[in-house]
Scaffold this active site. Sequence first.
Site, short mmCIF file in Angstrom:
data_model
loop_
_atom_site.label_atom_id
_atom_site.label_comp_id
_atom_site.label_asym_id
_atom_site.label_seq_id
_atom_site.Cartn_x
_atom_site.Cartn_y
_atom_site.Cartn_z
N LYS A 88 0.83 -1.21 0.00
CA LYS A 88 0.00 0.00 0.00
C LYS A 88 0.86 1.26 0.00
CE LYS A 88 -3.82 0.08 2.42
NZ LYS A 88 -4.77 0.15 3.56
N GLU A 143 10.31 -5.76 3.52
CA GLU A 143 10.45 -7.10 2.93
C GLU A 143 10.02 -7.09 1.46
OE1 GLU A 143 9.15 -7.74 7.32
OE2 GLU A 143 8.61 -6.41 5.65
N GLY A 181 -5.02 -5.50 5.77
CA GLY A 181 -4.18 -6.43 5.01
C GLY A 181 -4.72 -7.85 4.99
N ARG A 182 -5.13 -8.37 6.15
CA ARG A 182 -5.58 -9.76 6.21
C ARG A 182 -6.99 -9.92 5.67
NH1 ARG A 182 -4.67 -7.46 10.95
NH2 ARG A 182 -6.32 -7.18 12.50
N GLU A 240 -3.91 -12.58 14.37
CA GLU A 240 -3.56 -11.17 14.25
C GLU A 240 -4.75 -10.29 14.59
OE1 GLU A 240 -0.44 -9.51 11.35
OE2 GLU A 240 -2.34 -8.90 10.41
N HIS A 253 -1.42 -38.49 10.79
CA HIS A 253 -0.16 -39.19 11.10
C HIS A 253 0.87 -38.25 11.71
CE1 HIS A 253 -1.55 -42.82 8.99
NE2 HIS A 253 -2.16 -41.95 8.20
N LYS A 275 9.66 -4.97 14.10
CA LYS A 275 10.11 -4.27 12.89
C LYS A 275 11.02 -3.09 13.25
CE LYS A 275 6.04 -5.16 9.97
NZ LYS A 275 4.94 -4.51 9.21
#
Length: 543
Positions: A203, A209, A263-264, A349, A381, A509
Site C-alpha cells: 500500500k 520485505e 491487510g488480512r 492477528e 499421522h 520491525k
Amino acid sequence: MAVSKAVQGLLDEYKRFSSKSMIDLFNNDSNRAKKYTIEFNDLVFDYSKNRFDEKVLDALFELAKEHNLKERIEDMFEGKKINVTENRAVLHTALRNFSGKPVFVDGKDVMVDITRVLEQMETFVKAVHSGSFRGATGKKLKNIVNIGIGGSDLGPYMVTSALKKYWIDGIDCFFISNIDGTACAEVLNKVDAEETLFIVASKTFTTIETLTNARTCREWLVKKLGEDAVKNHFVALSTNAKAVQEFGIDTKNMFEFWDFVGGRYSLWSAIGLSIALAVGFDNFKELLKGAEAMDNHFRNADFRENIPVIQALLGIWYNDYYNIHRYAVIPYDQYLKHLPAYLQQLDMESNGKSVRLDNKKITDYATGPALFGGAGTDVQHSFFQLLHQGTEPVPVDFIIPANSQNETGKHHLILLANILAQAEALMKGKTVEEVEAELRAQGKDEATIEKLKLNKSFEGNRPSNMFIIKKLTPFALGMMIAMYEHKVYTQGVIWEIDSFDQWGVELGKQLALKILPELEGGQRQTHDCSTEALIEKISSMRG
C-alpha cells in the site's frame, strides 16, 4: 471485577453442564444432529458434536445480545469507524457488494472507487490473457509473480492454490514473501524473464520485505532485458504513485486499495489481482459473490441459524469457560492445504489482543486462541495423537467437499470415510471396558490386557464442527473465507477488542531496523547482553 448477567449465566451453565458427555446428549436426543445442522448454499454446518445443550446455547445467545452484536454487525456494514485505534472504517464487505446500494464513509460513496478498480482489474486481466498487454520482447506473459507479505501474500497464495483446478491454460503463479533471499532465488530460477509479470503489493510502497524482494527482481529483469522492460513486466498494488513511478512502473498499471481494507482482509481488493490473473476475472468475481452471500447471511440471519455467530459463540464457550486456548482447522482437501496458515493470520492477528476498546487491560478472561492445522489425511499421522489422547481437548473444524475435483477410484470415498471417522472417534472415544473386551476377543492374556487397557482407551467427548461443501468452487471458497472473517469479528465484539489493528507486529520491525546497520558494519547500539553477543557472533561467522 464484577461479572455481567450473561457471563454469570454462562458460569452457572458451566457448573451445571461441564460434567456431561456428548454421547449421553446423543443418546437422549435422537434428533440432535438434525437440530444442530444448518444448510446454506451447498454448505452444510453440523455443530452437534460440541459440548452444549439448549440451555448453554440460550446463555451464549444472551452473551451476544448483551454485547449488542446485532448493532455491531450493522456498524461494520454501514462503514462506521470500528477500527478505533486507527479511526478507520472496516469495509472488506463493500469490496464484494453487488447489491447496487451505496456504502458511505465520511459522506462519500466508496462503491464508486471500488467499482472503478474492479473494472480496471478486469480490463488488465483480459489484456494479459489475450496478449494485448505483452512483455518487452513481444512475448505473452505467462508467469505471474506476486511479491508481498502478510495479507498481501497469504490470501492470494491460499486462494490460487485452492483454485488450482480453475487456472487459465498457460498461466503459472509464484509467490515471494519471505525476506530470505532464497525465496527470490527459487522463483527466479524457474521463470523466463520475457514471459514474467511481477506484481508488487504494498500500500505504502515502503514495506521493507516487499520492496527488498521487488528490487532484487527488478535488478534480475534489468540485467536480462534492460531498464525499459520494467514498465512491461511490473505492476503495483499501492496508493503511493510517486514511489511507484520512481520504481519504473507506469502508474496506469497501479491498482488502488484503501485504508478501510485491512491487510488480512484484502484478497477481495486489488491485492487479489494475482488470483484474477490465475483463474480469470469471471472466477474471481464468483469468489466475491460467494463472500457476499455469506455477508448477507451473517447480517440478516437470526442468530440461531447464523453460521459465523454460532461458530464464534462455541469458540468463546471453550476459550473462556473450559479454558481451552487452542483449536485446529483440518481441511480434507489437498487444494485447501494452505487454508490453516491463512486462518492463523486472520484469527491470531485480529484477536491476539490484551487491551479492551475502553483502553483497559484485559485481566479476567482470555482472547484469541492459538490456531493450528493441516491437510487431512496427512495430519492424522502427525498431531492427531494429541487430539485423541492428549491431556487437553482441542476443538476441531473439519472441512471437506462432498465431491472431489479429481475423482479417482476410491480416493475420495476413503477421504470422506476418514473425516467422518475422526469426528466420530473424537466424540465417542473408547472406554477401558471396551478395550478390555476387544483385547480378550483377540486372545490376549490378563497381564497384557492390564498393560494395554489405558494406553488403548480414548477419553472421547472432544468437540468438533463439520463443514461439508458440495464442491470446491470459487463461490464456495468465497463463502468459507467470509464465514471465518465474520466468526473472528463476532468474537472480537464479545471480547470487547479491536479486531482490525495489529500494533503487536510493530516493535520487532522497529528493532530490526535498528539492528540492520550494525550487521552491515555500522556503529554498535546498546541492547541486552544476549542480543549484543549474538550480533557479535553472527558478524564473526560472516567474516
